[in-house]
Design a protein around this motif. Structure first.
Motif: not given
Lengths: 105, 501
Positions: B123-130, B322-336
């Motif tokens: 995630p560090a590769r594509f995280q943007v400023n809050p 907000s485009f936070a959904d685009r910045l979530r890692g695969p962990g959140g998707i897998f947990t769901f």
């Protein structure tokens, strides 16, 4: 605790014969009346499973008696325990081969 | 007579033992022959003491020698058996865990080799400023559309704002590109110079001076176009190419998977804001804004309407999305997906273990704990396999962020977890609760036409002699599910043939 091997009647007879003092192949054959093709393979399996152990007679003893040395068999601790269990399974075993007969030979 | 008998039989008897000795494995042959020769001597001697060697005695000695053949064959068989590998116990719990671990290892290795998976797991590769948001005319956070004109961007940028402290703009157009002797048509993103600094993306190269200084504009190549057009040339930085009617300098290559904003351009061209405004009146692009502390306190939810005072067209509504959904890692998707699969599991299989209270012989507490630990291990391994395999499949060929790939990961992870858990439960129901081996030898018991007189179904047994499993063909009110019948030790002799001589 290791599981005790369940012996066939033939194998139990051979163990009983060794226990009674018949300690080489031909004497066991004579005592049990079993053919050589049964006694020797059975003794190999019993030895493989550590129920009996074989030992060659000393050459000097054989030379003194002017005969080839023989291979003697004796029961191991496991063999004794297994024989004890087999005697319960085959109650007539002791009557078939008793120690007195071997001693009298 | 005696010497003639002896002369005839002795070579035959010795020859029989000698011939049989060749059946004995070479390592044991010498001792075997020694023993049989010694025994033969004693047999002869014994029978000689009984009165010479007549015909019956020779027959006995020959019969004795024939036994050597059987003994030799037995030794040969034993030796071959000892050389053969131990027969495998099929369906053992260790084998099952080993297979799952192997599968997991393959998925992990594959994930470490696929660049798409590596990117999405970092995630560090594509995280943007809050506090970075989009401003657009659509309230949907799922569908981003270029809806802002460059003049509006400049207007807002040059006006004092309460809720935003910085704006950046970009729009993507298709333009001809001249690459040495070759011409191509590229999708080029024209962006304000502060786009990457506003987003907080750390580019691993220097963008150089701005075009305001009269320097040649800098262009950033996408990873795909770098591989496609420049054959992954590592010395591409600094080269001059033409985009449209301008010569531009390649500043570097966008790292793989870093760009997650809408659009999949071949290149990013950083231009002065004044030049962005020169675009045609109908040109529309994306407006990226950074929320001020006051704006962040108002930004509740994925989309918030914005009131624009003095807007040219009062019918147009603007939204901060907000485009936070685009910045979530695969962990959140897998947990769901994992939770969804757990919820859906009772719909596709029975979650009972087929326990019954019909037998007084029950496995010990330790065995029961071991059984549950085995089931838990299977669930954990299946979930881990589902995580890595879904990543491998979804991001197999994706080089950029793709909502489709995320959806594919969700679907794969859900399917693998659901059917994996279903398999884990079904497998557990087929395993003996005592030794955890699969029951085998299914036998049909009873007749379907006599269901009301007695049960009919399938009976399977544990090869360790611990249990019988009864599975009814037709569930009835008195026999609805499978039942384990625990066997006591009196049954053991049926399953312990190897102990018998």
């Amino acid at each position: 605790m290791p599981q005790e091997a369940r012996l066939s009647h033939t194998a139990a007879m051979i163990l009983q014969a060794i226990s009674a003092g018949y300690v080489y192949g031909f004497s066991i054959m004579e005592m049990t009346g079993l053919p050589s093709g049964t006694v020797y393979p059975a003794m190999r399996r019993l030895e493989r499973d550590d129920l009996i152990r074989s030992q060659w007679e000393k050459q000097s003893i054989a030379d003194a008696e002017q005969r080839p040395p023989r291979k003697y068999y004796r029961l191991t601790a496991d063999g004794k325990a297994t024989l004890e269990a087999s005697r319960k399974r085959y109650p007539l075993l002791e009557r078939l081969i008793s120690a007195q007969e071997a001693n009298s030979l | 007579m005696k010497p003639s008998y002896d002369r005839a039989f002795r070579p035959l008897q010795n020859g029989m033992i000698c011939a049989a000795s060749f059946l004995v494995p070479s390592g044991q042959r010498s001792e075997w022959r020694h023993e049989w020769n010694a025994e033969l001597w004693h047999v002869r001697h014994s029978l000689c003491e009984c009165g010479g060697l007549p015909w019956p005695a020779q027959r006995q000695i020959t019969a004795f020698c024939l036994g050597s053949l059987r003994d030799a064959m037995c030794l040969r068989r034993e030796s071959r058996r000892a050389q053969q590998p131990e027969p495998r116990i099929s369906g053992a719990a260790e084998q099952c865990i080993l297979r799952l671990c192997t599968l997991l290892l393959v998925c992990v290795v594959l994930a470490s080799l696929l660049p798409g998976v590596q990117t999405v797991r970092d995630p560090a590769r594509f995280q943007v400023n809050p506090g970075v948001i989009f401003i657009q005319t659509s309230p949907s956070a799922d569908q981003f559309s270029p809806s802002i004109s460059p003049t509006l961007f400049l207007d807002w940028k040059n006006t004092r704002q309460r809720y935003f402290d910085e704006f950046a703009f970009y729009r993507t157009v298709s333009e001809p590109a001249s690459l040495s002797a070759r011409r191509a048509r590229w999708s080029v993103t024209h962006a304000s110079p502060n786009l990457f600094s506003l987003l907080g993306l750390q580019l691993p190269f220097d963008l150089g001076g701005s075009a305001d200084d009269g320097a040649t504009p800098a262009v950033i190549l996408s990873y795909d176009s770098w591989r496609r057009e420049f054959a992954s040339d590592p010395g591409v930085a600094g080269r001059l190419i033409r985009i449209g009617d301008r010569a531009v300098r390649i500043a570097g290559v966008m790292p793989y998977g870093m760009w997650r904003l809408p659009g999949t351009p071949d290149a990013w061209l950083l231009e002065p804001e004044s030049r962005l405004a020169d675009a045609s009146p109908g040109a529309r692009g994306y407006l990226v804004a950074h929320l001020s502390p006051l704006g962040q306190s108002w930004m509740n939810g994925p989309s918030v309407p914005i009131t624009v005072r003095g807007a040219e067209d009062p019918d147009v509504e603007f939204y901060a999305v907000s485009f936070a959904d685009r910045l979530r890692g695969p962990g959140g998707i897998f947990t769901f997906a994992f939770l969804l699969a757990l919820l859906a599991l009772p719909a596709v299989t029975s979650v009972t273990m087929g326990e019954s209270n019909y037998s007084s012989h029950r496995p010990s507490r330790k065995r029961t704990l071991l059984r549950w630990a085995f089931l838990l291990a299977k669930f954990v391994l299946v979930a881990a396999i589902g995580y890595f395999a879904s990543l491998d499949l979804a991001w197999w060929s994706s080089s950029n962020y793709s909502p489709l790939a995320e959806f594919a990961q969700l679907v794969w992870a859900f399917a693998m977890c659901l059917f994996g858990f279903r398999w884990a439960l079904a497998d557990q129901r087929q395993r003996c609760p005592v030794c955890l081996r699969c029951v085998t030898h299914p036998a049909q018991v009873g007749l379907a036409s006599r269901t009301f007189l007695g049960w009919n179904g399938t009976e399977m047994m544990c090869m360790g002699g611990h249990t019988l499993l009864h599975v009814p063909s037709l569930p009835t009110s008195w026999f609805s599910g499978q039942r384990w019948l625990y066997l006591d030790s009196s049954w053991e002799f049926l399953f312990a043939d190897s102990c018998l001589y």
